[in-house]
Scaffold this active site. Structure first.
Site, mmCIF file in Angstrom:
data_model
loop_
_atom_site.group_PDB
_atom_site.id
_atom_site.type_symbol
_atom_site.label_atom_id
_atom_site.label_comp_id
_atom_site.label_asym_id
_atom_site.label_seq_id
_atom_site.Cartn_x
_atom_site.Cartn_y
_atom_site.Cartn_z
ATOM 1 N N LYS A 1 0.801 -1.218 0.000
ATOM 2 C CA LYS A 1 0.000 0.000 0.000
ATOM 3 C C LYS A 1 0.836 1.272 0.000
ATOM 4 C CE LYS A 1 -3.613 -0.063 -0.462
ATOM 5 N NZ LYS A 1 -4.831 -0.404 -1.257
ATOM 6 N N SER B 1 -3.006 -12.478 3.731
ATOM 7 C CA SER B 1 -3.472 -12.347 2.335
ATOM 8 C C SER B 1 -2.426 -12.909 1.366
ATOM 9 C CB SER B 1 -3.819 -10.898 2.003
ATOM 10 O OG SER B 1 -2.669 -10.084 2.007
HETATM 11 N N1 PMP Z 1 -3.520 -7.671 1.474
HETATM 12 C C1 PMP Z 1 -3.334 -6.793 2.467
HETATM 13 C C2 PMP Z 1 -2.649 -7.261 3.702
HETATM 14 C C3 PMP Z 1 -3.794 -5.466 2.333
HETATM 15 O O1 PMP Z 1 -3.617 -4.587 3.338
HETATM 16 C C4 PMP Z 1 -4.456 -5.086 1.147
HETATM 17 C C5 PMP Z 1 -4.992 -3.683 1.027
HETATM 18 N N2 PMP Z 1 -6.317 -3.556 1.516
HETATM 19 C C6 PMP Z 1 -4.637 -6.034 0.127
HETATM 20 C C7 PMP Z 1 -4.150 -7.309 0.332
HETATM 21 C C8 PMP Z 1 -5.380 -5.723 -1.142
HETATM 22 O O2 PMP Z 1 -4.764 -4.724 -1.941
HETATM 23 P P1 PMP Z 1 -5.658 -3.735 -2.797
HETATM 24 O O3 PMP Z 1 -6.264 -2.755 -1.827
HETATM 25 O O4 PMP Z 1 -4.693 -3.080 -3.719
HETATM 26 O O5 PMP Z 1 -6.716 -4.517 -3.476
#
Ligand code: PMP
Length: 307
Positions: free
Chosen positions: A50, A265
């Site tokens: 991010k 994630s």
């Molecule tokens: N994984 C984590 C740990 C995140 O903080 C985020 C951001 N919300 C994402 C995945 C997904 O990324 P994006 O917001 O670009 O879809």
């Protein structure tokens, strides 16, 4: 002569992006003939993917921040950490709405950078944080710069302009599949748009939690969540659903078999890569994003479970 007159020191902004592309040899043992790679996004200075989007959104509002406005946004954590880091480095105030149940490590990091936290109802998850940010902005529109990461094109453009080109350069453009989790959808949207322009034959696979109540911090269950304005479902050739427990198990496996301490994630993304690779052809190359590292999740219980 002062040292500062001789050298050009790096600024925090300069450290964002250009992350390594790692080969996941441990996972590849399950799918002989197929290569699997992940971008190590935890190596960004704020510890996550991010940083890229936050830096671009801060740049887009720099005229407002220079006038003394407070940066306000809703964030499940990582965008907030990136804003807080940039705010500290450039000395503008940052106010963040986030669900009260985010891990204590996240809150500590945000407080360490000096951000103001507005904790929202955990039962409403990230949607409650979004509603609170909107409410605050509606009451005091002149006080804030509200980038609104869910609806700001600068979010996905950061990936269109940096993450996508990096992947093309690091793979010599020879990937066959791109896999990424959906949160604000900035990462998936920006990378997919860039890669599709380069080679329309690349297949794009988005990844979501398989239920509304999940432990995949950072990801969204689109059927039941406030859908981000920047989300473009038509970009995905396939949308995979993954479970929380199997993602935890994958996080443990990545630690033990690949030596990578990554966030939840990232486990979800790796699991989706394996599913894609099982159906791929010999010689195919699957690339994904590992959005953050394990540091913020070390207090979670799933590390203690045995596989
Ligand atoms: N994984 C984590 C740990 C995140 O903080 C985020 C951001 N919300 C994402 C995945 C997904 O990324 P994006 O917001 O670009 O879809």
């Amino acid at each position: 002569m002062l040292i500062s007159e001789r050298i050009q020191p790096s600024r925090i902004l300069d450290l964002i992006g250009n992350t390594p592309l790692l080969r996941l040899s441990g996972l590849e043992r399950d799918v002989p003939g197929v290569e699997i790679y992940a971008k190590a996004e935890w190596l960004n200075p704020g510890g996550s993917v991010k940083d890229r989007a936050a830096a671009r959104m801060v740049a887009a509002g720099s005229h407002l921040l220079a006038q003394g406005r407070v940066l306000l946004d809703a964030t499940s954590g990582n965008t907030g950490i990136a804003y807080a880091m940039l705010g500290a480095a450039d000395q503008f105030p940052v106010e963040l709405c986030l669900p009260a149940n985010v891990t204590v490590e996240r809150k500590r990091i945000l407080q360490a950078y000096g951000a103001t936290l507005v904790l929202t109802d955990p039962l409403e998850s990230s949607d409650g944080a979004i509603r609170e940010a909107r409410r605050r902005f509606a009451v005091h529109p002149d006080r804030y710069y509200y980038p609104d990461q869910y609806n700001n094109p600068a979010n996905w453009l950061a990936h269109y302009e940096t993450t996508g080109p990096e992947i093309l350069a690091q793979t010599s453009g020879r990937l066959t599949h791109f896999v990424a989790g959906l949160g604000t959808t900035g990462t998936f949207t920006g990378v997919a748009r860039r890669l599709r322009e380069y080679n329309p034959a690349i297949r794009f696979v988005s990844v979501q939690p398989d239920s509304p109540f999940h432990g995949l911090e950072g990801l969204k269950h689109m059927d039941t969540a406030i859908v981000p304005g920047i989300y473009d479902p038509a970009l995905a050739d396939e949308d995979l659903r993954v479970g929380t427990e199997e993602s935890y198990a994958m996080v443990r496996r990545l630690a033990r078999e690949d030596g990578l301490l990554v966030g939840i994630s990232s486990g979800a993304a790796a699991l989706a890569c394996l599913r894609v690779a099982e159906r791929a052809r010999a010689g195919d190359a699957v690339v994904t994003i590992f959005p953050d590292g394990a540091a913020k999740y070390l207090s979670e219980r799933f590390w203690e479970e045995r596989d």
